[in-house]
Design an enzyme around this catalytic site. Sequence first.
Site, mmCIF file in Angstrom:
data_model
loop_
_atom_site.group_PDB
_atom_site.id
_atom_site.type_symbol
_atom_site.label_atom_id
_atom_site.label_comp_id
_atom_site.label_asym_id
_atom_site.label_seq_id
_atom_site.Cartn_x
_atom_site.Cartn_y
_atom_site.Cartn_z
ATOM 1 N N LYS A 1 -17.166 -0.729 5.879
ATOM 2 C CA LYS A 1 -17.593 -1.758 4.939
ATOM 3 C C LYS A 1 -19.088 -1.691 4.638
ATOM 4 O O LYS A 1 -19.509 -1.740 3.478
ATOM 5 C CB LYS A 1 -17.247 -3.140 5.503
ATOM 6 C CG LYS A 1 -17.703 -4.264 4.593
ATOM 7 C CD LYS A 1 -17.285 -5.628 5.128
ATOM 8 C CE LYS A 1 -17.646 -6.697 4.096
ATOM 9 N NZ LYS A 1 -17.199 -8.030 4.497
ATOM 10 N N MET B 1 24.598 8.928 1.583
ATOM 11 C CA MET B 1 24.561 10.216 2.270
ATOM 12 C C MET B 1 24.860 10.043 3.757
ATOM 13 O O MET B 1 25.552 10.861 4.379
ATOM 14 C CB MET B 1 23.199 10.894 2.075
ATOM 15 C CG MET B 1 23.155 12.317 2.566
ATOM 16 S SD MET B 1 24.347 13.382 1.726
ATOM 17 C CE MET B 1 23.377 13.969 0.342
ATOM 18 N N GLU C 1 0.809 -1.216 0.000
ATOM 19 C CA GLU C 1 0.000 0.000 0.000
ATOM 20 C C GLU C 1 0.847 1.273 0.000
ATOM 21 O O GLU C 1 0.425 2.295 -0.540
ATOM 22 C CB GLU C 1 -0.956 0.017 1.196
ATOM 23 C CG GLU C 1 -2.085 -1.004 1.112
ATOM 24 C CD GLU C 1 -1.709 -2.367 1.665
ATOM 25 O OE1 GLU C 1 -0.499 -2.587 1.975
ATOM 26 O OE2 GLU C 1 -2.596 -3.223 1.804
ATOM 27 N N PHE D 1 -11.332 -6.873 14.078
ATOM 28 C CA PHE D 1 -10.235 -7.367 13.248
ATOM 29 C C PHE D 1 -9.896 -6.345 12.166
ATOM 30 O O PHE D 1 -10.779 -5.837 11.486
ATOM 31 C CB PHE D 1 -10.632 -8.699 12.603
ATOM 32 C CG PHE D 1 -9.592 -9.224 11.644
ATOM 33 C CD1 PHE D 1 -8.336 -9.609 12.098
ATOM 34 C CD2 PHE D 1 -9.865 -9.305 10.288
ATOM 35 C CE1 PHE D 1 -7.373 -10.067 11.218
ATOM 36 C CE2 PHE D 1 -8.914 -9.772 9.398
ATOM 37 C CZ PHE D 1 -7.666 -10.154 9.860
ATOM 38 N N GLN D 2 -8.643 -6.040 12.026
ATOM 39 C CA GLN D 2 -8.131 -5.069 11.050
ATOM 40 C C GLN D 2 -8.765 -3.688 11.206
ATOM 41 O O GLN D 2 -9.002 -3.000 10.233
ATOM 42 C CB GLN D 2 -8.298 -5.589 9.611
ATOM 43 C CG GLN D 2 -7.385 -6.775 9.321
ATOM 44 C CD GLN D 2 -7.242 -7.090 7.839
ATOM 45 O OE1 GLN D 2 -8.157 -6.873 7.066
ATOM 46 N NE2 GLN D 2 -6.085 -7.620 7.455
#
Lengths: 195, 559
Positions: B162, B470, B50, B112-113
Amino acid sequence: MASRNTIVAHVEDRPGVLARVASLFRRRGFNIESLTVGHCEEPGLSRMTIVVDGDDHQVDQVCRQLFKLIDVVSVQDITYVPMVDRELALIKVSASNFNRREVLDVVEVFRADVVDVHSDALIVQVLGDEGKVDAALKMFEQFGILEMVRTGRVAMLRGTETTKPPAISDSQQAAAAIRAMLGRRPEGALPFASD
Amino acid sequence: MRLTGARILMECLRAEGVEVFFGYPGGVVLPLYNTLGEYPDIKHVLVRHEQAAAHAADGYARVAGRTGVCLATSGPGATNLVTGITTAYMDSVPMVVLTGNVARDLIGRDGFQEADITGITLPITKHNYLLMRASEIAPAVKEAFHIASTGRKGPVLVDIPKDVFIEEAEWDGYPQGVSLRGYPIMDVPREEEVDKAAEIINAAKKPIIIAGHGVVQSDAQDELLEFAERSDTPVLTTLLGISGMPEDHELSYGFLGMHGHFYANMAADSADVVIGIGMRFDDRAMGRFADFNKTAKIVHIDIDPAEIGKNFKTHAPVNGDVKETLSRLLPQIERSSHPEWRTEIDQIMEQHPTDYIEEGTGLGGPWLVRALAEATEGQSTIVTGVGQHQMWAAQYYPYTKKRQWVTSGGLGTMGYEVPAAMGAQFAQQEPIWSICGDGGFQMTSQELQTVADHNLPVRFAIFNNGFLGMVRQWQELFYENNYHSVDLGQPDFVKLAEAYGIRGIRAATRAEAMQVFRDLEGYDGPVVIDFQLEREENVWPMVPAGAALSETIESADDL
């Protein structure tokens, strides 16, 4: 100069607005002395009175950053404008039969109210500006303060002027009104100053 | 007409003219993915992580000049977006971020999630929404695109549970307008501010322009050029302002800052009027604030009122959109010329050119960027990661076209180079060159599969010195050569590319590099090139951390 500044903001009355404001203060490292929020004359808007510690430059930044929040409709720093500010304190003072009279004398001097009485304590309600509440607290300390709560400052401009937010109708006008509100130039010690 | 929330969302994207968006499915966004097949005109690009979806939307937005869109599921999908959202926020890139969330009755119950993504992204979005009804989707999406793409641009997140995707609501077309009382458009500057700025600029003897990302964002390159020419003002850019000014123009003096050109830093430090345009006087650009050019008057044009006076006292603040402001300022600018001032800078440039190309056959960063510039005739869109390669790419490639330069400036996000180039490639046909660090490339190289899926002609040029370059440079210069955790192990990049079905090439000498450039002419598939650089080359010049621009050093001997 660092001092306590009073900012009035009108915000959309939506869930999460307080979290947005709090998040901004935390993220930018601004110091909130008190924040009071409640309804105002216009349905759908809430009015916040925020007391901020900081120099003029910091307070200017607070206002400008606050205004960037979409839910903040108006921001005004009214520290240097004629205004009335008040806060309310409830003070539970230890008071027995032996000294209740003395406590009540102090209550009277501050034109405070006794809102609850018990054989060993009183609840005193003090209404006034910050200085008055501070002074009252100091006086009550000698009797023993069992508990104390202050509301934080609310403030309103004197006369007919208001801090009401601009109407939505004309975006240009709204922008102009907002710019006027944010018009205070920083005076504080910035890193660079050639004049 | 009654539609599900999922369909309403897609209708909104269609109405916004969204051509492509980057996403990754998961449990709570399944109702949305269930409808994607009905919207074939809105291309969904399936990424492999993502974070890449957010960077891809960001890269697309910067090159296309439009709002980028990305999508993730709830919980880990949403939290994986955070780096990409912050990158876009710091660089004011217009982006609409869509996330799913758990069903409404599970919100706040640690389902959940579940992640509180609106809470998490409070300080890294311009605004965000948690929608609790399908009827809220259309107005919120309209507002999200409006907020993302106007004023000071930035990412806006819309979080949709959802069951809101499943719920039906009335759809009677995309809303025509928005009603945002706390968000007036501040494009038009106040007349008195423009007047004051013009007065200071007209009186200047040694003016300098510092052009920032705002010039690029508001497509004001033409106005900037006209303004610079009329007032005969040399133009510097910030790192993100690169490609806001054609660098082949005689008034262009490149970018300033920590690894900006020596002469650019000196010019900024000795000007009598500093005109900041669409930039925010950042510490990496200005050096130590307290010791930046103490005698100059500062004119600051910016769309964001909070940027004005944030870091420096400003003599002439002008709050407005860059394009709008410049077009109002132009008629008031007197035609003038400053030959002595130009000569002064030219002389510094002659004595202190940014030209650290060493003789030899091995690959050095500056040489390689210069060679790439020649091979692409300076016409390629360049995307970079963060570090030495980024600075060389900024220093040695001559940017002359609009939106030709894509880099993570504010947040400095390593790993940006792979997905941002991928997303940017969806905005244009011509191959994009992604200049990658070997460290950053390993952070997001999983997107090679996405690149392969779509056969995107991105050229990933890994500036491979086997070091976190760097960081190593800082350890060498400021930590007594105490190298720690900078010697990066790495896979065989050629084989890695081939494992993804992508052409992989290795080049270790200048001759081999030139051959690579020739071989790639006309090749329209993806390529990964492992350019094996000299290991311990440093980027010069440099403003050491905490130093002033006037203390720019040109080698370790100056320390």
